[in-house]
Design a protein around this motif. Structure first.
Motif, PDB file in Angstrom:
ATOM      1  N   GLU A 253       0.839  -1.201   0.000  1.00 59.90           N
ATOM      2  CA  GLU A 253       0.000   0.000   0.000  1.00 59.90           C
ATOM      3  C   GLU A 253       0.877   1.255   0.000  1.00 59.90           C
ATOM      4  O   GLU A 253       0.576   2.248  -0.681  1.00 59.90           O
ATOM      5  CB  GLU A 253      -0.921   0.005   1.228  1.00 59.90           C
ATOM      6  CG  GLU A 253      -1.952  -1.116   1.252  1.00 59.90           C
ATOM      7  CD  GLU A 253      -3.178  -0.822   0.405  1.00 59.90           C
ATOM      8  OE1 GLU A 253      -3.127   0.088  -0.446  1.00 59.90           O
ATOM      9  OE2 GLU A 253      -4.184  -1.524   0.596  1.00 59.90           O
ATOM     10  N   GLU A 254       1.981   1.209   0.749  1.00 62.70           N
ATOM     11  CA  GLU A 254       2.914   2.330   0.755  1.00 62.70           C
ATOM     12  C   GLU A 254       3.563   2.505  -0.616  1.00 62.70           C
ATOM     13  O   GLU A 254       3.754   3.622  -1.102  1.00 62.70           O
ATOM     14  CB  GLU A 254       3.980   2.123   1.820  1.00 62.70           C
ATOM     15  CG  GLU A 254       3.489   2.296   3.248  1.00 62.70           C
ATOM     16  CD  GLU A 254       3.070   3.736   3.520  1.00 62.70           C
ATOM     17  OE1 GLU A 254       3.723   4.661   2.990  1.00 62.70           O
ATOM     18  OE2 GLU A 254       2.082   3.937   4.250  1.00 62.70           O
TER      19      GLU A 254
ATOM     20  N   LEU B 249       2.267   1.715  -3.498  1.00 61.44           N
ATOM     21  CA  LEU B 249       1.267   2.275  -4.413  1.00 61.44           C
ATOM     22  C   LEU B 249       1.058   3.763  -4.170  1.00 61.44           C
ATOM     23  O   LEU B 249       0.896   4.538  -5.124  1.00 61.44           O
ATOM     24  CB  LEU B 249      -0.056   1.516  -4.257  1.00 61.44           C
ATOM     25  CG  LEU B 249      -0.026   0.045  -4.685  1.00 61.44           C
ATOM     26  CD1 LEU B 249      -1.297  -0.665  -4.252  1.00 61.44           C
ATOM     27  CD2 LEU B 249       0.174  -0.083  -6.188  1.00 61.44           C
ATOM     28  N   ARG B 250       1.088   4.177  -2.907  1.00 65.62           N
ATOM     29  CA  ARG B 250       0.950   5.605  -2.619  1.00 65.62           C
ATOM     30  C   ARG B 250       2.163   6.388  -3.132  1.00 65.62           C
ATOM     31  O   ARG B 250       2.037   7.540  -3.553  1.00 65.62           O
ATOM     32  CB  ARG B 250       0.764   5.826  -1.118  1.00 65.62           C
ATOM     33  CG  ARG B 250      -0.655   5.540  -0.622  1.00 65.62           C
ATOM     34  CD  ARG B 250      -0.862   6.005   0.786  1.00 65.62           C
ATOM     35  NE  ARG B 250      -0.193   5.140   1.750  1.00 65.62           N
ATOM     36  CZ  ARG B 250      -0.747   4.089   2.324  1.00 65.62           C
ATOM     37  NH1 ARG B 250      -1.990   3.742   2.011  1.00 65.62           N
ATOM     38  NH2 ARG B 250      -0.082   3.363   3.188  1.00 65.62           N
ATOM     39  N   GLY B 251       3.340   5.750  -3.087  1.00 67.29           N
ATOM     40  CA  GLY B 251       4.542   6.411  -3.557  1.00 67.29           C
ATOM     41  C   GLY B 251       4.659   6.481  -5.063  1.00 67.29           C
ATOM     42  O   GLY B 251       5.444   7.279  -5.600  1.00 67.29           O
TER      43      GLY B 251
ATOM     44  N   PRO C  33       1.854   6.970  -7.523  1.00 69.28           N
ATOM     45  CA  PRO C  33       0.398   7.127  -7.610  1.00 69.28           C
ATOM     46  C   PRO C  33      -0.203   7.068  -9.004  1.00 69.28           C
ATOM     47  O   PRO C  33      -1.401   6.794  -9.137  1.00 69.28           O
ATOM     48  CB  PRO C  33       0.167   8.515  -6.987  1.00 69.28           C
ATOM     49  CG  PRO C  33       1.442   9.254  -7.249  1.00 69.28           C
ATOM     50  CD  PRO C  33       2.529   8.222  -7.149  1.00 69.28           C
TER      51      PRO C  33
END
Length: 265
Positions: free
Chosen positions: A16-17, A19-21, A23
């Protein structure tokens, strides 16, 4: 003894981290190199695998990794369980921002599909957690899968490995086999949907590798449903490696698997 469910949940948090990094498509799509599995390694593939590998290293145990990008790698002294990982199954969807892709992790106490004792698939779009344990059943978000399974005839057939050319060749032969088709983009998730009775059959139109199916096949088999590498049976003896083996078909019964395979031949 390793708590593989906790490991997988921690890996999901790491991804999840990632994917956030990364975007957007601009960050996720650049090709970095050719992976050991034979496909292009993109930025999202590499970052996701790096995150899972760090988690494996942190376990500090002997194991053998089979992964899309790295190939086969020993941790510690090697040996131990075989861990088959696809950090992003459905990477084209992930790169393009289509919310249907997954983390797939299988753990085995031997070299073949029959040896897989733990399977985990996490859907980053629907936020669904699919888990199977050999001899103990299949679970969705912690609840045992039960209730209506695949139908006795194929209303919905999920196709994977779906280039336009492959679909064009396959569809005419499937007209008398399935009433409706779905093309979703993650073989692992499509097999999970079969295990839950959401679709009635699944077929990959290109040769499947262990990383694509090792985790989700355990959900299918724990539900008592059928799955076969119809060009290179039997399924249970298929090695947990990166060699392309065969197209795969799964359905509620062996007879329906045979029907789909016959149409595709």
């Amino acid at each position: 003894m390793t708590d593989w469910l906790s490991f997988c949940r921690d890996a999901v948090a790491d991804l999840e981290e990632v994917l956030r990094g990364l975007p957007t498509r601009a960050e996720r799509e650049p090709v970095l190199r050719l992976g050991e599995g034979g496909d292009d390694t993109t930025a999202i593939d590499a970052a996701a695998e790096d995150a899972v590998v760090r988690r494996l290293e942190a376990l500090g145990v002997d194991l053998t990794l089979v992964s899309e990008e790295l190939g086969v790698r020993a941790f510690g002294n090697g040996g131990g369980p075989t861990v088959v990982v696809d950090p992003i199954d459905g990477s084209v969807n992930a790169k393009r921002g289509i919310p249907f892709f997954s983390l797939s992790v299988a753990v085995a106490d031997g070299p073949t599909m029959d040896d897989v004792f733990f399977g985990y698939v996490y859907d980053f779009g629907a936020r669904e957690e699919w888990v199977a344990e050999r001899g103990r059943g299949a679970f969705l978000d912690g609840a045992a899968l039960h209730g209506p399974g695949p139908k006795d005839t194929i209303e919905i057939l999920s196709l994977e490995g779906t280039t336009t050319e492959a679909i064009t060749a396959a569809v005419p032969t499937l007209r008398d086999v399935a009433r409706r088709l779905r093309v979703m983009g993650s073989l692992a998730l499509s097999l999970c949907h079969l295990a839950a009775g959401r679709v009635d059959a699944v077929c990959c139109l290109k040769p499947a590798r262990s990383i694509d199916i090792a985790a989700a096949q355990l959900l299918v088999r724990e539900r008592g449903y059928a799955i076969e590498l119809f060009e290179d049976p039997p399924f249970g003896r298929a090695p947990l490696d990166l060699g392309q083996r065969s197209r795969v078909v799964a359905a509620g019964t062996d007879a329906l698997c045979t029907q789909v395979a016959a149409a595709l031949r």
